[in-house]
Design an enzyme around this catalytic site. Structure first.
Site, mmCIF file in Angstrom:
data_model
loop_
_atom_site.group_PDB
_atom_site.id
_atom_site.type_symbol
_atom_site.label_atom_id
_atom_site.label_comp_id
_atom_site.label_asym_id
_atom_site.label_seq_id
_atom_site.Cartn_x
_atom_site.Cartn_y
_atom_site.Cartn_z
ATOM 1 N N VAL A 37 3.757 -5.374 3.161
ATOM 2 C CA VAL A 37 4.052 -6.434 4.138
ATOM 3 C C VAL A 37 4.154 -7.994 3.616
ATOM 4 O O VAL A 37 3.760 -8.171 2.349
ATOM 5 C CB VAL A 37 2.322 -6.490 4.507
ATOM 6 C CG1 VAL A 37 2.018 -7.597 5.709
ATOM 7 C CG2 VAL A 37 1.721 -5.194 5.104
ATOM 8 N N LYS A 93 6.071 -5.661 8.418
ATOM 9 C CA LYS A 93 5.583 -4.731 7.496
ATOM 10 C C LYS A 93 6.762 -3.557 7.410
ATOM 11 O O LYS A 93 7.222 -2.972 8.587
ATOM 12 C CB LYS A 93 4.516 -3.871 8.055
ATOM 13 C CG LYS A 93 3.986 -2.530 7.167
ATOM 14 C CD LYS A 93 2.828 -2.024 7.516
ATOM 15 C CE LYS A 93 2.467 -0.879 6.291
ATOM 16 N NZ LYS A 93 0.914 -0.628 6.682
ATOM 17 N N ASP A 143 -6.892 5.557 9.928
ATOM 18 C CA ASP A 143 -7.020 4.906 8.671
ATOM 19 C C ASP A 143 -8.003 3.872 8.912
ATOM 20 O O ASP A 143 -7.865 2.542 8.312
ATOM 21 C CB ASP A 143 -5.945 4.547 8.074
ATOM 22 C CG ASP A 143 -5.947 4.350 6.496
ATOM 23 O OD1 ASP A 143 -7.247 4.881 5.877
ATOM 24 O OD2 ASP A 143 -5.241 3.596 5.840
ATOM 25 N N MET A 188 1.626 3.254 2.369
ATOM 26 C CA MET A 188 2.547 3.351 3.549
ATOM 27 C C MET A 188 3.437 2.263 3.843
ATOM 28 O O MET A 188 4.608 2.472 4.500
ATOM 29 C CB MET A 188 1.747 3.395 4.948
ATOM 30 C CG MET A 188 0.497 4.639 4.860
ATOM 31 S SD MET A 188 1.261 6.280 4.732
ATOM 32 C CE MET A 188 2.395 6.208 6.183
ATOM 33 N N GLY A 202 0.848 -1.158 -0.103
ATOM 34 C CA GLY A 202 0.117 0.031 -0.035
ATOM 35 C C GLY A 202 1.044 1.357 -0.134
ATOM 36 O O GLY A 202 1.998 1.208 -0.143
#
Length: 560
Positions: free
Chosen positions: A40, A55, A146, A37, A35
């Site tokens: 993973v 992550k 989020d 950010m 994603g």
């Protein structure tokens, strides 16, 4: 902080060389997802012989990396059965990596895509689990920022609900705009105050939870639109109606989707209502608190337009937009005015048109008014042209619709440098010291000694068209009532929970010596009357004008 282990064809099998080992013990095996950010990975903890999720946060080294590590360690201290367990926080190749439990199962987003919406009972159970997770995080001063279906995992076999992806979490007080100017979070699930650049608080996560509950019940975010600009408008301004599928959960959704953070339902109250519903099948009355801005707006606009609102027949949720937003460094009672929100909306749409997701927190400035004690009545500050429809008599307005009544405003002491005046026309408000009263046949003015600032008030019987239509008519006739009229906008809003409209514009002033001016004007109906309050000022002195506008609206009491 995604930590899911998807099964079957849902798993992405592209991965790193198996020789990559993080912190001497976590061997990366395959990539589970990526994603904005971070990425993973499924990894093997070779020290303890277990599978974990790792992550890798997408941040540069140096100060940013150290800050992310510090925040991740804070998140790791959150202990709750519905919060993903963080095992370790390490740095590798200059980037922070967060090691957490591997949850076998898909996300709520996967479930909705594959099986469709949830029922009220299952949604209520999930809501309780997530409220517990958020309360545990908030107790540590950690905000998620989020909360969305993709970050809610459903553990296979147990049905355990797990809130994950705290990768963009921050300590309370951070804003939606990162240091680099990038938007932080998912717009469809982001609270209005964060959209407007204010500091995030626990209330922001609760708004996101309210949106998530709607999504769980319908399969679609209530703020989903085809463009970023549409999403931003929907979150900040569009009418919100709880979806029909909400059924008994509608009171909880209404409470969580209050646009004004101070009015938003608290986590403890939401837990009480959801728990009662699961025990008894009914939601008890909410705790006594100020009515939300949607109660009157939903009955007024919803009854008139049905399901086909301005955003189309599929638009769900909504309370009318609120005019206030908490500022990062201000106490809870200090709120910004509709003028600032309207300027921000314009800035957000400009961003959307440009196709960017990086936002700035500066407010666009526009100019205002057309109200002057010595001016002829046809050049009113509220811009009412003589050709505009006459307001309906009070009796006719009462026949057309029930009177709208605001919650009783709490009189506030006048700010420093202001005094509270009780006007003979039947209202009170705070005006700066030294401002003098004048009138014409329609309006009352309080004017600064140098004539630069004009605070205007007009009262009249409630109009059958409502404040938004009245303001739009004034906007349409602006070029005839205000010389050099330009940059005019009319934005639906609320005042003390009542439907209202904000009108802003720039004009040239009544004389060349006066120069360009800007007007902020809010109009609303209350107890069978229409109130119109505005401030006009030179375009070069807008900060002072906003302060006067804030003070006038915050202190205005009908019948004072």
């Amino acid at each position: 902080m995604g930590a899911r282990g998807r099964r079957g064809n849902n798993v992405s099998h592209d991965g790193p060389d198996s020789s990559i080992v993080i912190a001497g013990r976590y061997r990366l095996e395959r990539r589970l997802g990526r994603g904005g950010m971070g990425t993973v990975w499924q990894a093997s903890d070779e020290l303890l012989g277990r599978l974990v999720a790792v992550k890798e946060l997408h941040v540069d080294g140096g100060t940013e990396s150290k800050g992310a590590l510090r925040e991740a360690r804070t998140v790791a201290q959150v202990r709750h059965s519905h919060v993903v367990v963080v095992h370790d926080v390490v740095e590798h190749d200059g980037r922070p990596h967060i090691v957490m439990e591997l949850v076998e199962g898909g996300s709520l987003a996967d479930r909705l895509a594959g099986d469709g919406p949830l029922g009220p009972v299952e949604t209520a159970r999930m809501g309780l689990d997530l409220l517990g997770a958020l309360r545990a995080a908030h107790a540590r001063g950690v905000l998620h920022r989020d909360v969305k279906p993709a970050n809610v995992l459903l553990e296979a076999g147990t049905g355990r609900v797990v809130l994950t992806d705290f990768g963009i979490a921050r300590l309370a007080g951070s804003t939606t705009i990162s240091e680099t100017g990038a938007f932080v979070g998912s717009p469809e699930y982001t609270s209005p105050e964060r959209m407007q650049g204010a500091a995030a608080g626990p209330e922001s996560d609760l708004w996101s939870l309210g949106v998530l509950l709607c999504t769980a019940l319908t399969g679609k975010s209530p703020f989903h639109r085809d463009s970023l600009g549409g999403v931003l408008h929907a979150v900040v301004s569009a009418e919100i109606r709880p979806p029909a599928q909400a059924g008994p959960l509608a009171p909880v959704i209404r409470g969580l989707l209050e646009r004004l953070p101070q009015r938003r339902m608290e986590a403890a109250e939401a837990e009480r209502l959801l728990s009662a519903y699961l025990r008894t099948g009914a939601v008890p009355a909410a705790a006594d608190r100020a009515p939300g801005p949607g109660a009157e707006a939903a009955s007024a606009t919803g009854a008139a337009s049905g399901a086909d609102g301005p955003d189309g027949p599929d638009a769900v949720v909504g309370y009318s937009p609120t005019e206030h937003v908490v500022q990062p460094s201000a106490p809870a009672s200090r709120r910004t005015r509709p003028a600032l929100r309207a300027g921000l909306i314009a800035a957000l749409f400009a961003v959307a048109v440009a196709g960017a997701v990086a936002l700035t927190s500066q407010f666009g400035e526009r100019s205002a008014d057309g109200a002057r004690g010595a001016a002829p009545a046809t050049a009113s500050a509220s811009g009412r042209a003589s050709s505009s429809p006459a307001p309906a008599p009070a009796s006719a307005a009462a026949d057309a619709k029930p009177a709208r009544t605001a919650s009783a405003p709490v009189p506030r002491p006048a700010p420093a440098g202001y005094r509270t005046v009780s006007d003979a026309e039947g209202f009170s408000l705070a005006v700066p010291n030294g401002f003098q009263r004048s009138t014409d046949d329609q309006r009352v003015f309080y004017v600064s000694p140098d004539g630069a600032f004009r605070i205007g008030v007009k009262t009249s019987p409630a109009a059958s068209e409502g404040p938004v239509t009245v303001m739009r008519l004034s906007h349409a006739s602006g070029p005839t009532t205000n010389p050099g009229y330009r940059d005019g906008t009319v934005v639906p809003t609320t005042h003390n929970g009542l439907p209202a409209a904000l009108w802003e514009f720039t004009w040239n002033g009544f004389t060349a010596a006066e120069g360009a001016r800007h007007t902020f004007d809010v109009c609303w109906e209350e107890n069978g009357r229409m109130y119109d309050v505005w401030v006009s000022a030179p375009v070069g002195r807008l900060p002072e004008a906003r302060s006067h506008f804030d003070a006038a609206l915050d202190s205005f009491v009908p019948g004072g």
